[in-house]
Design a protein around this motif. Structure first.
Motif, short mmCIF file in Angstrom:
data_model
loop_
_atom_site.label_atom_id
_atom_site.label_comp_id
_atom_site.label_asym_id
_atom_site.label_seq_id
_atom_site.Cartn_x
_atom_site.Cartn_y
_atom_site.Cartn_z
N HIS A 1 -5.07 8.46 44.26
CA HIS A 1 -3.81 7.89 43.79
C HIS A 1 -3.15 7.15 44.95
CE1 HIS A 1 -3.38 9.75 39.76
NE2 HIS A 1 -4.22 10.63 40.28
N HIS A 2 -2.80 5.91 44.72
CA HIS A 2 -2.14 5.14 45.77
C HIS A 2 -0.73 5.66 45.99
CE1 HIS A 2 -0.42 1.70 47.93
NE2 HIS A 2 -1.67 1.37 48.22
N ASP B 1 1.87 4.36 43.63
CA ASP B 1 1.79 4.66 42.21
C ASP B 1 2.87 5.66 41.82
OD1 ASP B 1 -0.38 3.02 41.91
OD2 ASP B 1 -1.87 4.64 42.03
#
Length: 517
Positions: free
Chosen positions: A417-418, A421
């Motif tokens: 997950h960035h 995000d």
């Protein structure tokens, strides 16, 4: 059947497919021995109910990552003696993240309940336990799960020479993987794969329920009969206050208005018609004129702006000068400090009807800790320790962490997950779960006076799901007097239990076991 302390079940026998995603697990080996558990007979016999003989089992389950022991998850199971394998079983957990299951365990659902003042105030010590006449045990076996880092559950450190970091479960997906693994293992060890399975979670636990409604059947093959979301945080982002957000301000106005009415501070004309009229008016205003005002900011003409701020101040009971100064963006921590400032009192975040004397009235921020949460910690801590150690017989030197701020502070995004995000929500997964299983029933319950996970946030999210009529009919929303832990009030607890019994009946219609497969 009591749970075993030895964890020798092979992953392939639990019904879950092995995969390389978050929580994937290899073959289970007996290389790590969990602490010894305890088991004790019980009889649930509150006045007015048929007695039920139970076995209470408190035990640890070892979870593994990449074939290595990674965590010990503590849980307490209450199983009706000599019950059929197809008796319903409900897995129960709280939220936080960082909360143990103690709140629901000894506050609402378990066979034993801590006695608390019926006005929602802080209990006098020492507390005592009684048979809980509102327990769900009459309809279902119960399993109370303490997520890793809460209760007696602990992560297992990596071996010093292993060349890798200690595994962690303190993130969205890893936490859900742990819950899925535990539920699947428990069903296997206890021979209950033929039982109707329910899940129930409070607060962030409600978020867990929404996500598990999809991933439990998808990743573990555990079909659900029903899901109960108690004061849930369905989505994370809409609960986050910033100067540029809209959702959290909109969703909390009806609760602030209800609190203002309770304290005699609501100046809106609807106050003459009672609390329900105030809440309805506040919800209508918040989702129309107020929402538009928040989104437009400085583009709102002065006359319109003044009208909105005046209406807001009247509904939520604050002085117009305060609302003007804050530009109409009233955060919950500011409202609880302002609503009774002239009396030197602070209202509660988790229950706006509860107040405490402000210990630092001359300081900018309130530094006493929220009394509606912190004030209950000792009662739940003493009650759960007595139940586990004295009544069930658990012997351990571990401290039972009712609420772990360490877990909460260390909660992190998942691998892949960035950082930019948004946190994943649960509503999409709940929608998928309802679609995947056309028999799944959902019950969402709230206290009307909770600012932390407000009722109107869930109502709005459910409306935004745009469910087909037949699907929407399987989602019930109920509200009770009280706050986040409304079940500490006897009338609300009784109403909640009645709704749950009706819910169970809807999930398990007569003759369901006789249908063709």
């Amino acid at each position: 059947m009591p749970e075993s302390t030895a964890d020798t079940t092979d992953a392939a026998t639990t019904g879950g497919a092995s995969n390389a995603k978050a929580g994937a697990r290899g073959p289970v080996t007996p290389a790590w021995e969990a602490p010894p558990g305890a088991s004790a007979p019980m009889t649930w016999a509150p006045e007015g109910h048929e007695p039920i003989s139970l076995t209470a089992t408190a035990d640890w389950t070892v979870l593994r990552r990449e074939e290595s022991p990674a965590a010990e998850v503590f849980a307490v199971s209450y199983l009706a003696t000599d019950a059929a394998p197809d008796r319903p079983v409900t897995f129960v957990f709280n939220g936080g993240p960082g909360a143990s299951s103690a709140y629901l365990h000894v506050g609402a659902i378990g066979p034993r309940r801590v006695v608390l003042p019926d006005d929602g105030s802080t209990a006098r010590m020492p507390v005592r336990l009684v048979d809980n006449d509102a327990s769900w045990i009459a309809d279902t076996d119960l399993v109370f799960i303490d997520p890793v880092g809460t209760g007696f559950s602990r992560p297992i450190p990596a071996e010093p020479d292993a060349g890798k970091d200690a595994p962690t479960y303190w993130s969205y997906d890893r936490d859900l993987a742990a819950m899925r693994e535990f539920i699947s293992r428990w069903l296997s060890r206890n021979g209950r794969w033929s039982a109707p399975v329910f899940i129930a979670g409070e607060s962030y636990g409600g978020y867990r329920v929404g996500r598990l409604a999809w991933s439990l059947p998808k990743d573990e093959g555990v079909g659900l009969a029903g899901a109960v979301l108690i004061s849930p945080a369905l989505e994370i982002t809409p609960l986050t206050f910033t100067d540029y957000a809209t959702d959290p301000y909109v969703d909390t106005v009806p609760t602030m208005a209800a609190g203002a009415f309770h304290h005699g501070r609501c100046r809106a004309p609807e106050a003459a018609d009672g609390a329900d009229a105030v809440a309805a008016a506040a919800a209508a205003f918040a989702t129309t004129d107020y929402a538009t005002f928040l989104m437009r900011g400085a583009a709102v003409p002065a006359e319109e702006r003044d009208a909105v701020l005046s209406r807001l101040a009247d509904l939520i009971g604050l002085a117009p000068a305060v609302v003007e100064h804050l530009q109409g963006r009233i955060r919950i921590d500011r409202w609880v400090r302002e609503i009774l400032r002239d009396r030197g009192e602070v209202a509660g975040l988790y229950d706006v009807t509860q107040t405490v004397v402000d210990p630092f009235p001359d300081r900018v921020s309130f530094e006493g800790g929220d009394h509606t949460l912190a004030g209950s910690t000792a009662a739940f801590t003493m009650a759960i320790n007595h139940l586990l150690r004295a009544e069930i017989g658990v012997e351990t030197d571990r401290q039972y962490a009712v609420l772990s701020y360490e877990v909460n502070k260390k909660w992190a995004t998942d691998e892949g997950h960035h950082a930019l995000d948004a946190p994943p929500g649960s509503v999409d997964d709940l929608r998928r779960g309802l679609t995947l299983n056309p028999h799944l029933e959902v019950l969402v319950v709230h206290g009307r006076h909770d600012l932390v996970t407000p009722l109107d946030s869930s109502r709005r999210m459910i409306d935004l799901m745009r469910l087909a009529p037949a699907t929407g009919d399987r989602v019930r929303v109920r509200a009770y007097e009280g706050g986040h832990m409304f079940y500490t009030l006897s009338d609300s607890r009784d109403a909640f239990t009645a709704d749950v019994r009706e819910f169970f009946a809807a999930c398990l219609p007569a003759g369901a076991d006789d249908q063709d497969h």
